[in-house]
Design an enzyme around this catalytic site. Sequence first.
Site, PDB file in Angstrom:
ATOM      1  N   LYS A  14       0.857  -1.185   0.000  1.00 27.42           N
ATOM      2  CA  LYS A  14       0.000   0.000   0.000  1.00 27.42           C
ATOM      3  C   LYS A  14       0.886   1.224   0.000  1.00 27.42           C
ATOM      4  CE  LYS A  14      -4.496   0.586   0.030  1.00 27.42           C
ATOM      5  NZ  LYS A  14      -5.503  -0.360  -0.498  1.00 27.42           N
TER       6      LYS A  14
HETATM    7  P1  NAD Z   1     -13.054   7.681  -2.819  1.00 32.49           P
HETATM    8  O1  NAD Z   1     -12.068   8.715  -2.441  1.00 32.49           O
HETATM    9  O2  NAD Z   1     -13.438   7.511  -4.243  1.00 32.49           O
HETATM   10  O3  NAD Z   1     -14.411   7.875  -1.967  1.00 32.49           O
HETATM   11  C1  NAD Z   1     -14.442   7.992  -0.581  1.00 32.49           C
HETATM   12  C2  NAD Z   1     -15.835   8.442  -0.193  1.00 32.49           C
HETATM   13  O4  NAD Z   1     -15.930   8.496   1.234  1.00 32.49           O
HETATM   14  C3  NAD Z   1     -16.180   9.845  -0.694  1.00 32.49           C
HETATM   15  O5  NAD Z   1     -17.538   9.882  -1.088  1.00 32.49           O
HETATM   16  C4  NAD Z   1     -15.977  10.706   0.540  1.00 32.49           C
HETATM   17  O6  NAD Z   1     -16.748  11.909   0.499  1.00 32.49           O
HETATM   18  C5  NAD Z   1     -16.478   9.759   1.602  1.00 32.49           C
HETATM   19  N1  NAD Z   1     -16.043  10.131   2.943  1.00 32.49           N
HETATM   20  C6  NAD Z   1     -14.828  10.604   3.329  1.00 32.49           C
HETATM   21  N2  NAD Z   1     -14.848  10.868   4.637  1.00 32.49           N
HETATM   22  C7  NAD Z   1     -16.083  10.545   5.084  1.00 32.49           C
HETATM   23  C8  NAD Z   1     -16.717  10.595   6.342  1.00 32.49           C
HETATM   24  N3  NAD Z   1     -16.064  11.045   7.415  1.00 32.49           N
HETATM   25  N4  NAD Z   1     -17.992  10.158   6.433  1.00 32.49           N
HETATM   26  C9  NAD Z   1     -18.643   9.709   5.343  1.00 32.49           C
HETATM   27  N5  NAD Z   1     -18.113   9.655   4.132  1.00 32.49           N
HETATM   28  C10 NAD Z   1     -16.848  10.068   4.002  1.00 32.49           C
HETATM   29  O7  NAD Z   1     -12.468   6.322  -2.203  1.00 32.49           O
HETATM   30  P2  NAD Z   1     -12.804   4.834  -2.649  1.00 32.49           P
HETATM   31  O8  NAD Z   1     -11.779   4.420  -3.640  1.00 32.49           O
HETATM   32  O9  NAD Z   1     -14.263   4.697  -2.950  1.00 32.49           O
HETATM   33  O10 NAD Z   1     -12.434   4.065  -1.290  1.00 32.49           O
HETATM   34  C11 NAD Z   1     -13.362   3.949  -0.211  1.00 32.49           C
HETATM   35  C12 NAD Z   1     -12.916   2.812   0.689  1.00 32.49           C
HETATM   36  O11 NAD Z   1     -12.841   1.606  -0.086  1.00 32.49           O
HETATM   37  C13 NAD Z   1     -11.522   2.977   1.300  1.00 32.49           C
HETATM   38  O12 NAD Z   1     -11.515   2.380   2.586  1.00 32.49           O
HETATM   39  C14 NAD Z   1     -10.637   2.165   0.371  1.00 32.49           C
HETATM   40  O13 NAD Z   1      -9.463   1.713   1.017  1.00 32.49           O
HETATM   41  C15 NAD Z   1     -11.563   1.024   0.024  1.00 32.49           C
HETATM   42  N6  NAD Z   1     -11.192   0.342  -1.214  1.00 32.49           N
HETATM   43  C16 NAD Z   1     -11.184   0.985  -2.412  1.00 32.49           C
HETATM   44  C17 NAD Z   1     -10.861   0.270  -3.554  1.00 32.49           C
HETATM   45  C18 NAD Z   1     -10.886   0.907  -4.925  1.00 32.49           C
HETATM   46  O14 NAD Z   1     -10.742   0.169  -5.913  1.00 32.49           O
HETATM   47  N7  NAD Z   1     -11.084   2.201  -5.066  1.00 32.49           N
HETATM   48  C19 NAD Z   1     -10.514  -1.098  -3.494  1.00 32.49           C
HETATM   49  C20 NAD Z   1     -10.546  -1.716  -2.246  1.00 32.49           C
HETATM   50  C21 NAD Z   1     -10.891  -0.986  -1.116  1.00 32.49           C
END
Ligand code: NAD
Length: 549
Positions: free
Chosen positions: A239
């Site tokens: 990561k």
């Molecule tokens: P992103 O940045 O696209 O979206 C994050 C979302 O969370 C946004 O809508 C943001 O406004 C919201 N957010 C942030 N702080 C917040 C809060 N305090 N309360 C409520 N909402 C809040 O990120 P993502 O890629 O969608 O990732 C989200 C989660 O999924 C993370 O934990 C990430 O590690 C995990 N993840 C993502 C992927 C991927 O392919 N993008 C893969 C595996 C895991």
Amino acid sequence: MTEQTVHVLLVEDNSLHLRLIQKLLAGETQLNYQVEAVGTLTDALACLENRPIDLILLDLILPDSQELETLFKVRSAAPEVPVVVLTSLDDVSLAARAVEAGASDFLLKTRLSGITLGRAIRYTLARVRAHGAEWDSPMLRLAQQQFLKAAQIMGLDDNIRQRLLFPQRTQVVSFPFFRDDRSQVETVFGYRVQHVLTMGPTKGGIRYHEDVDLGEVAALATWMTWKCALMGLPFGGAKGGVRVDPTTLSKKELQRLTRRYTAEIIDIIGPDKDIPAPDMGTNEEVMAWLMDTYSQQMGYAVPAVVTGKPVVLGGSLGRREATGRGLVYMIEAAASHIGIDLQGASAVVQGFGNVGSYAARFLEEAGARIIAVSDVSTGLYNPNGLSVSALNQHVAENHVLQGFPEAETISNAELLELECDVLALAALQNQVTVNNAGRINCRLLAEGANGPTTLEADEILNERGVLILPDVLGNAGGVTVSYFEWVQGMQNLTWTHDEVNERLKSILLNAFERTLQRATRDSQDLRTAALIEGVARVTEAKLLRGVFP
Ligand code: NAD
């Protein structure tokens, strides 16, 4: 602007300087300041006794205390609170001695500006956290507790247990990038952590967030190892992250930051070494800049150095929506296991970024009613169901959910406790804790985010009969299609959308079935069973390779 409030104690007896600093702090846009101003050491010490203070701005020459004695008294009253010394041109040597004696930084009062003051405070807070808490992060503790629990239940060899508790390789960098006005250079911390190098190259996303630290990145890398092993992918976990709030940066600034971060970690990444991907705060565009920077250095295009890049640069069809799609494949399987029919079921989704917005869309397509969603700006509730395409349209125009008309607004805390069939968490870590687990009102809690539920909360929810679909299963769709993208890149192949989705579904459902069988056979929850599946595979590989030399 961030919602974080920084409590500053301003100790300054010169009323002109006092007003100037208060004015500059009021105009700072990156943090909210709550300022307590006092003019004597006695008042400062009284204030430190009564109020929580994050940082002290300290003039060393006060009516009731002089020079270093002022610093020593303040530091002994509040040893944990960082001090930035305020000094005039004629006492800079005093400032230097103060830094030697434990002050975090000093500022020349005659040269103060909003930029220098705000930056000294932000950097001081970041440095204090970097010193005290790089490894000591709640997320790493959670990842390690989960691993130790699984290790104990599976009777893991202690040599292997110690080996897997901390990552194999970590790189910490601090690097500069220009702000757009070119007069300011920001310095930020970046990380790349590779947890296990035994299985093949390492793989894992890059996160841009103001809370990123070494412990958080190490926790995420550890989960990636278990996830890849559970899915049977030929990768160890990695990561990366940069401690920065990307919402405060322009696109050009984001690009400069990304290119410099890539240059800093270039020696340890590569298609055969370690392959980054998007995570929170990063996206396809960021991956394109990363690939371009790497390729410039190599002298030829190297698409396979990164996944989650735009399709035209060698990205895979289906990668953008893969994590949300995979989450819904898993939700369908878990829901049918506990007798929930998604057709007409109610669903709540926390987070409306990459994972959350696609999860909401595919849940809606599966027939569920999305009664609430949230992002960093607000929560939205409509018991009759929200239209996901209308929400997407609103976010495309306004960047955030705030202001969406056809819903009641609620807080993120309220959203988590809504009565529903499926609660999908797709925002941040540490959302369901011992404090709210007793009030979570869903039948299936599906983790799209990494680490959203603490171990104590797990136990409460398990006792209350809520089925938890753990993150290592729930969000594995992302890395699985990233693997497809890497395979296509290494072989110059392109697969169709249907091919990608079929292979994705088959890998995910196979992992779900294996986990469910183990959980049923050993009377374990799905998280423990999934971790044991992953850890067992890594252990077997480690034992076969042996210890060098
Ligand atoms: P992103 O940045 O696209 O979206 C994050 C979302 O969370 C946004 O809508 C943001 O406004 C919201 N957010 C942030 N702080 C917040 C809060 N305090 N309360 C409520 N909402 C809040 O990120 P993502 O890629 O969608 O990732 C989200 C989660 O999924 C993370 O934990 C990430 O590690 C995990 N993840 C993502 C992927 C991927 O392919 N993008 C893969 C595996 C895991």
